[in-house]
Enzyme design. Structure first.
Site, PDB file in Angstrom:
ATOM      1  N   ASP A 110       0.801  -1.198  -0.035  1.00 54.41           N
ATOM      2  CA  ASP A 110       0.020   0.109   0.026  1.00 54.41           C
ATOM      3  C   ASP A 110       0.781   1.313  -0.041  1.00 54.41           C
ATOM      4  O   ASP A 110       1.908   1.317   0.613  1.00 54.41           O
ATOM      5  CB  ASP A 110      -0.885   0.200   1.201  1.00 54.41           C
ATOM      6  CG  ASP A 110      -2.052  -0.720   1.421  1.00 54.41           C
ATOM      7  OD1 ASP A 110      -1.909  -1.740   0.257  1.00 54.41           O
ATOM      8  OD2 ASP A 110      -3.024  -0.829   2.061  1.00 54.41           O
ATOM      9  N   HIS A 274       3.540  -2.352   3.294  1.00 61.00           N
ATOM     10  CA  HIS A 274       3.633  -1.307   2.795  1.00 61.00           C
ATOM     11  C   HIS A 274       4.976  -0.839   1.969  1.00 61.00           C
ATOM     12  O   HIS A 274       6.151  -1.551   2.349  1.00 61.00           O
ATOM     13  CB  HIS A 274       3.264   0.147   3.744  1.00 61.00           C
ATOM     14  CG  HIS A 274       2.065   0.081   4.156  1.00 61.00           C
ATOM     15  ND1 HIS A 274       1.697  -1.032   5.293  1.00 61.00           N
ATOM     16  CD2 HIS A 274       0.918   0.683   4.265  1.00 61.00           C
ATOM     17  CE1 HIS A 274       0.538  -0.677   5.718  1.00 61.00           C
ATOM     18  NE2 HIS A 274       0.168   0.104   5.045  1.00 61.00           N
TER      19      HIS A 274
END
Length: 373
Positions: A110, A274
């Protein structure tokens, strides 16, 4: 009722490359937003559209007005109440929570693309290439503004590109128009950059309720969370300062426990990692390197591959033997929608370097505040 035009109209300008501001003002009256919003109003039940937005306390931590029905009544997935919709209704499709096949690992990252830190997305992409792995990258419009070439390189490497909104604000905290704007500006910028339109979206922080679900489904999106079942939780916790203080080796050791978890011998999962900072990208790289030499039944892959639905709309999406996810770009069928150079507004008196620093700072600040939730 005719659906919004595809590809979506080119906006007059794109929002700023920052996570610190809401999308508002003239950005909400651009035809890119209004045509899609008009369709939402005509297709989503008023009972859902009239649900009041949540109140943002700190980034992903939200509460609802006391006068509103209990959160369980409209299935809020948040830090405290992780309600999900496991079955489809007339208002929306079921949330995507896991990969269905034994050992299938929906590998996701992400907040990128990130070229502001080293390591960042380019180094993570190199590690994935060495390991011969493909993943799903849920990207922010604000991040794509700063690194369009990296988005294209990620797509060209065969990874799935999906939407993570423009500003990373919790969607339940936004108005209906702002929810539409968060998705449509990101959608159009991705189209300008790689020529395809994603069909998957992940709400920032996982923050979602039935109002947001209905709007995103009306816009044609499948909603992806990550696996948080009682016996399989696949959140890497990589943005939480308390976990970061243990260091990358200790965090890798915890994540490698996924590799031979008996719970995944008969089913799969979707993970949350992430690439927004040097720490999170560094941890993601270390996990890929550890997987490359591990003995495990897990098979990492993009979410679209494990779900078996197209990664991009209006295209002939294909998954190669090596797991690459590609799509045939849209044919331009309407005036004014040919991809063109991105026009991005900047704060008064700022330059690209200043905007870049604002985005990086906001990402770091987000991680710090999340650590106290």
């Amino acid at each position: 009722m005719a659906q919004p035009p595809m590809p979506p109209p080119q906006p007059l300008a794109f929002p700023e490359a920052t996570q610190l501001k809401y999308i508002d003002g003239a950005f909400l009256t651009d035809p890119l937003v209004t045509t899609a919003y008009d369709y939402v109003v005509k297709t989503v039940r008023p009972e859902l559209l009239n649900l009041r937005p949540s109140i943002q306390n700190s980034f992903g931590n939200v509460t609802y007005p006391a006068t509103q029905a209990p959160e369980t009544a409209f299935c809020h997935w948040g830090i405290e109440t992780q309600c999900v919709r496991r079955t489809a209704t007339n208002d929306f499709k079921a949330d995507i929570l896991t990969c269905p096949g034994a050992g299938q690992w929906g590998l996701t990252y992400d907040d990128g693309p990130n070229t502001q830190t080293t390591p960042g997305t380019p180094q993570l992409r190199a590690a994935l290439k060495t390991a011969n792995l493909k993943a799903t990258f849920f990207v922010l419009g604000a991040s794509v503004t700063l690194a369009p070439a990296e988005l294209k390189a990620t797509y060209d490497d065969g990874h799935q590109i999906a939407i993570h909104t423009w500003t990373h604000h919790p969607l339940t905290n936004l108005t209906n128009q702002q929810i539409v704007a968060e998705v449509k500006y990101t959608e159009r910028l991705i189209y300008n950059t790689i020529g395809v339109l994603p069909t998957y979206v992940r709400p920032p922080y996982g923050d979602i309720d039935d109002r947001v679900r209905a709007i995103l489904n009306a816009l044609g999106y499948r909603i992806v969370i990550w696996t948080t079942f009682p016996d399989i939780v696949r959140d890497s916790q990589d943005t939480i300062t308390a976990y970061q203080q243990a260091g990358i080796p200790a965090m890798v050791q915890n994540i490698t426990k996924w590799f031979n978890d008996p719970a995944t011998t008969t089913r799969g999962f979707i993970s949350l990692e992430h690439d927004i900072s040097n720490f999170t990208a560094g941890l993601s790289i270390a996990v890929v390197d550890a997987f490359r030499t591990a003995t495990t039944n897990l098979k990492p892959m993009p979410v679209a591959q494990c779900i078996g639905e197209p990664a991009y709309r209006g295209t002939n999406t294909t998954t190669t033997a090596a797991g690459a996810v590609t799509g045939t770009p849209f044919a331009v069928t309407q005036a004014g929608t040919t991809p063109s150079a991105t026009t991005t507004t900047k704060p008064n008196g700022s330059n690209a370097n200043t905007v870049s620093k604002v985005l990086t700072f906001s990402a770091v600040l987000m991680g710090v505040l999340l650590s106290i939730l």
